[in-house]
Design a protein around this motif. Structure first.
Motif, PDB file in Angstrom:
ATOM      1  N   ALA A   1       0.832  -1.203   0.000  1.00 24.22           N
ATOM      2  CA  ALA A   1       0.000   0.000   0.000  1.00 24.22           C
ATOM      3  C   ALA A   1       0.864   1.249   0.000  1.00 24.22           C
ATOM      4  O   ALA A   1       1.992   1.258   0.504  1.00 24.22           O
ATOM      5  CB  ALA A   1      -0.933   0.011   1.211  1.00 24.22           C
ATOM      6  N   VAL A  14      -3.849   3.396   0.451  1.00 26.61           N
ATOM      7  CA  VAL A  14      -4.535   2.681  -0.626  1.00 26.61           C
ATOM      8  C   VAL A  14      -3.644   1.525  -1.047  1.00 26.61           C
ATOM      9  O   VAL A  14      -2.483   1.724  -1.422  1.00 26.61           O
ATOM     10  CB  VAL A  14      -4.814   3.601  -1.828  1.00 26.61           C
ATOM     11  CG1 VAL A  14      -5.474   2.811  -2.948  1.00 26.61           C
ATOM     12  CG2 VAL A  14      -5.696   4.768  -1.418  1.00 26.61           C
ATOM     13  N   ALA A  63      -3.613  -3.102  -2.127  1.00 30.62           N
ATOM     14  CA  ALA A  63      -4.310  -4.271  -2.645  1.00 30.62           C
ATOM     15  C   ALA A  63      -3.615  -5.523  -2.157  1.00 30.62           C
ATOM     16  O   ALA A  63      -2.388  -5.553  -2.005  1.00 30.62           O
ATOM     17  CB  ALA A  63      -4.346  -4.241  -4.171  1.00 30.62           C
ATOM     18  N   PRO A 112      -8.175  -2.562  -5.365  1.00 30.30           N
ATOM     19  CA  PRO A 112      -7.679  -1.514  -4.464  1.00 30.30           C
ATOM     20  C   PRO A 112      -8.610  -1.327  -3.265  1.00 30.30           C
ATOM     21  O   PRO A 112      -9.833  -1.369  -3.390  1.00 30.30           O
ATOM     22  CB  PRO A 112      -7.654  -0.268  -5.353  1.00 30.30           C
ATOM     23  CG  PRO A 112      -7.575  -0.802  -6.747  1.00 30.30           C
ATOM     24  CD  PRO A 112      -8.363  -2.070  -6.742  1.00 30.30           C
ATOM     25  N   THR A 113      -8.000  -1.119  -2.110  1.00 32.09           N
ATOM     26  CA  THR A 113      -8.748  -0.964  -0.868  1.00 32.09           C
ATOM     27  C   THR A 113      -8.219   0.237  -0.104  1.00 32.09           C
ATOM     28  O   THR A 113      -7.006   0.450  -0.021  1.00 32.09           O
ATOM     29  CB  THR A 113      -8.611  -2.220   0.016  1.00 32.09           C
ATOM     30  OG1 THR A 113      -9.029  -3.364  -0.726  1.00 32.09           O
ATOM     31  CG2 THR A 113      -9.456  -2.100   1.276  1.00 32.09           C
TER      32      THR A 113
END
Length: 216
Positions: free
Chosen positions: A165, A185, A187, A203-204
């Motif tokens: 991230a 941000v 993944a 993406p998280t």
């Protein structure tokens, strides 16, 4: 007749010696200019080294790069070498250690996700981008980290999923403590046994809060 031959031979000798003289002179000039260049370069490097410890002066190629990107060098004067504390990053409840260095902070987190069972961890770094003022270390930092970034239910069991991230954080920092509020941000890795969302890189957005106490 003999005099003419002698005069011609003298003329030829002079003509053959002249290029040799020119070549020798050029070699001497080349050597002299090389020594002059080396001396000048050494003098400039010595002057740069002498002033690199002064505030606002650039001391290395890394300094120049950081300055070009707008990153401020970490202020390590008066700080502890290591800060130890606790925190929560995307439901990863963890113990953390963070070390300020001249070019940024490095940190490590070890703990367990709130809905997980196995040990999880992360390692990362932060670089100061904008201090609030010249008297403290509070400000905006940019960085990144890798490790277990989420816990997912896959195949009837929970798994810690590896990933990476990019992070933006705000640090409240002094000699006694370090508090970091962050948003990142990233993944996680794909898992072929998971649901459709877990079988692809998605993406998280993740949030974090940590606190540390200066110990060394």
């Amino acid at each position: 007749m003999e005099r003419m031959i002698e005069s011609q031979s003298v003329t030829l000798d002079k003509q053959t010696m002249q290029p040799k003289k020119i070549s020798s002179v050029l070699q001497v000039l080349l050597i002299a200019s090389s020594f002059a260049y080396v001396g000048t370069t050494y003098a400039e490097e010595s002057a740069l080294a002498a002033t690199s410890n002064q505030p606002g002066m650039v001391g290395s190629a890394m300094d120049s790069t950081l300055d070009w990107f707008g990153f401020n060098h970490t202020k390590v004067e008066g700080l502890h070498t290591l800060y130890v504390g606790v925190g929560d990053t995307n439901s990863l409840l963890h113990f953390n250690v963070e070390a300020p260095t001249r070019f940024g902070h490095v940190y490590a987190k070890v703990g367990q996700f709130a809905d997980g069972k196995n040990i999880a961890g992360q390692v990362g770094f932060r670089m100061p981008y904008l201090y609030t003022n010249e008297k403290d270390n509070d400000g905006v930092y940019f960085g990144a980290y890798v490790g277990h970034i989420m816990n997912s239910g896959i195949g009837g069991e929970h798994k810690n999923r590896l990933g990476g991230a990019l992070e933006m954080s705000y640090l409240f920092m002094n000699q006694a403590s370090l508090t970091a509020i962050s948003v990142s941000v990233g993944a996680a890795q794909r898992d072929k046994d998971g649901n459709p969302d877990q079988q692809k890189v998605t993406p998280t957005v993740m949030f974090g809060l940590s606190w540390g106490f200066g110990v060394f």
